[in-house]
Design an enzyme around this catalytic site. Structure first.
Site, PDB file in Angstrom:
ATOM      1  N   GLY A  58       0.821  -1.175  -0.272  1.00 22.34           N
ATOM      2  CA  GLY A  58      -0.074  -0.157  -0.005  1.00 22.34           C
ATOM      3  C   GLY A  58       0.807   1.125  -0.001  1.00 22.34           C
ATOM      4  N   PHE A  59       0.408   2.301   0.324  1.00 22.26           N
ATOM      5  CA  PHE A  59       0.875   3.667   0.138  1.00 22.26           C
ATOM      6  C   PHE A  59       1.858   3.820   1.224  1.00 22.26           C
ATOM      7  CE2 PHE A  59      -0.053   7.967   1.861  1.00 22.26           C
ATOM      8  CZ  PHE A  59       1.045   8.512   1.258  1.00 22.26           C
ATOM      9  N   ILE A  60       1.404   3.928   2.360  1.00 19.43           N
ATOM     10  CA  ILE A  60       2.322   3.774   3.549  1.00 19.43           C
ATOM     11  C   ILE A  60       3.170   2.635   3.688  1.00 19.43           C
ATOM     12  CG2 ILE A  60       2.776   4.284   6.010  1.00 19.43           C
ATOM     13  CD1 ILE A  60      -0.179   5.723   5.941  1.00 19.43           C
ATOM     14  N   THR A  74     -12.636  -6.827   7.344  1.00 17.14           N
ATOM     15  CA  THR A  74     -10.856  -6.741   7.121  1.00 17.14           C
ATOM     16  C   THR A  74     -10.315  -6.068   8.328  1.00 17.14           C
ATOM     17  OG1 THR A  74     -11.498  -6.324   4.710  1.00 17.14           O
ATOM     18  CG2 THR A  74      -9.213  -5.652   5.748  1.00 17.14           C
ATOM     19  N   TYR A  96     -16.340   2.322  10.110  1.00 20.55           N
ATOM     20  CA  TYR A  96     -14.780   2.434  10.272  1.00 20.55           C
ATOM     21  C   TYR A  96     -14.129   2.746  11.158  1.00 20.55           C
ATOM     22  CZ  TYR A  96     -10.391   3.726   8.153  1.00 20.55           C
ATOM     23  OH  TYR A  96      -9.001   4.125   8.092  1.00 20.55           O
ATOM     24  N   ASP A 135       0.397  -8.694   1.499  1.00 15.64           N
ATOM     25  CA  ASP A 135      -0.807  -7.757   1.039  1.00 15.64           C
ATOM     26  C   ASP A 135      -1.609  -8.534   0.156  1.00 15.64           C
ATOM     27  OD1 ASP A 135      -0.520  -4.313   0.680  1.00 15.64           O
ATOM     28  OD2 ASP A 135      -2.148  -5.566  -0.532  1.00 15.64           O
ATOM     29  N   GLY A 176      -3.790  -2.334  -2.256  1.00 17.68           N
ATOM     30  CA  GLY A 176      -2.377  -2.092  -2.633  1.00 17.68           C
ATOM     31  C   GLY A 176      -1.950  -2.056  -4.155  1.00 17.68           C
ATOM     32  N   ALA A 214      -1.837   0.130  13.065  1.00 12.66           N
ATOM     33  CA  ALA A 214      -2.383   1.509  12.594  1.00 12.66           C
ATOM     34  C   ALA A 214      -3.718   1.635  13.005  1.00 12.66           C
ATOM     35  CB  ALA A 214      -2.153   1.521  11.089  1.00 12.66           C
ATOM     36  N   LYS A 239     -11.793   0.462  13.489  1.00  8.34           N
ATOM     37  CA  LYS A 239     -10.636   0.742  14.110  1.00  8.34           C
ATOM     38  C   LYS A 239     -10.274   0.836  15.781  1.00  8.34           C
ATOM     39  CE  LYS A 239      -7.546   0.691  11.710  1.00  8.34           C
ATOM     40  NZ  LYS A 239      -6.933  -0.373  10.997  1.00  8.34           N
TER      41      LYS A 239
END
Ligand code: UDP
Length: 332
Positions: free
Chosen positions: A10-12, A95, A149, A31, A36, A117, A153
């Site tokens: 992914g990005f980070i 997920t 969401y 991943d 991603g 995260a 988290k």
């Protein structure tokens, strides 16, 4: 140190993989390429200190093997982006919650240093600006998918902190605020890559609502530095939650104008109602500013990149992609 990065394509995650390899650590990426992109890590393949598995974080067998080889796990695999969250609420919750549960169980088996995260979304509609890690969290009603969401988290945070308290696992929670930079896709709603694409292709910049809502944008390279330092300090940071983000506030109107200026674009700004952009009844946050004293006190971290530098790095990246023949639809 051998580090397993879930969501590492992914990005980070891909920026973190590069930084770990550059300082001599070895990296395994897990991943499923749902959001991603294999291109983000393809260039790392020749490095013998790098390996990857294209698989879901919820595959317990694969996760077990990778965790057994790892000193540390950085758990970034998650459903991300407001648009995706609103469109696929079931997948988002599963997920996030089941993925984190699987990671923590594997980490406990092998006593891995673990970073989980989380997100500034957990502050919800709180008006206690700037948001402090010990501040109250104010989520909206469960009839609005967006809050699923944040709630998922938040459950991840509780699971991580419980693993620390009950089993002594060295878990640290990172609450990311708006993180931006090259490789972020605008496909799932992120404003900076969307505006940059729109600016570069001459399409109107789509500002949602009145554009007076604000965000603080932090360069991914700064976020990666924070993660590296946290990984190295399990003794003092285990069991803790840290905000990671910039505290320079920019309104979305200002952002749109900056993008137009920096891309030398003839694009105009077009205002779209939230109900058109997302779903009827969508609730947005007016402001989102982190208090970053806690992470500064813990590891001496502060962001170093200005918004102008961030935009220039994204513009350069998107120009290259457009030059490589990608079609500019405004939703890169
Ligand atoms: N936004 C916008 N136009 C877009 C995408 C997003 O005006 O094409 C707005 C969005 O409504 C929000 C802000 O930009 O107020 C940041 O959105 P993003 O999805 O990047 O992050 P988040 O909402 O999670 O902070």
């Amino acid at each position: 140190m051998h580090v397993l990065i879930t969501g590492g394509a992914g990005f980070i995650g891909s920026h973190l993989a590069e930084a770990l390899l550059a300082r001599g650590d070895s990296v395994a990426v897990l991943d499923d390429l749902s959001t991603g992109n294999f291109e983000h890590i393809a260039h790392l393949r020749p490095n013998p200190a790098f390996s990857f598995a294209i698989e879901s974080v919820r595959n317990a067998l694969v996760l077990d093997r990778l965790a057994s080889e790892a000193d540390a796990i950085v758990h970034l695999a998650a459903a991300v982006g407001v648009q995706l969250v609103v469109e696929k609420p079931t997948e988002t919750i599963e997920t996030n919650v089941l993925g984190t549960d699987a990671v923590l169980k594997a980490a406990r088996r092998y006593r891995c240093r673990t970073l989980i995260a989380s997100t500034s979304e957990v502050y919800g509609k709180s008006a206690e600006i700037p948001f402090h890690e010990e501040g109250d969290l104010l989520l909206g009603p469960s009839s609005r998918s967006r809050w699923g969401y944040a709630a998922s988290k938040l459950l991840d945070e509780f699971l991580g902190l419980a693993a620390h308290r009950e089993f002594g696992l060295p878990v640290t929670i990172t609450r990311f605020f708006n993180t931006v930079g090259p490789r972020q896709t605008g496909r799932y709603g992120m404003v900076v890559p969307r505006f940059v694409r729109q600016g570069l292709t001459g399409a109107p910049l789509t500002v949602y609502g009145d554009g007076q809502q604000s965000r603080c944008f932090c360069h991914v390279a700064d976020v990666v530095q924070a993660l590296l330092s946290l990984l190295d300090k399990p003794e003092s940071t285990a069991g803790q939650i840290y905000n990671i983000g910039s505290n320079r506030e920019t309104s979305i109107n200002q952002l749109a104008q900056l993008v137009i200026d920096h891309t030398d674009s003839a694009s105009r700004i077009e205002y779209l109602a939230y109900s058109e952009a997302y779903a009827p009844g969508f609730e947005d946050m007016r402001r989102r500013v982190p208090d970053i004293r806690k992470i500064h006190d813990a590891i001496g971290w502060t962001p170093t990149h200005t918004l102008e530098e961030i935009l220039d790095s994204v513009i350069e990246y998107e120009r290259r992609r457009l030059g490589n023949g990608e079609r500019g639809t405004g939703i890169g």
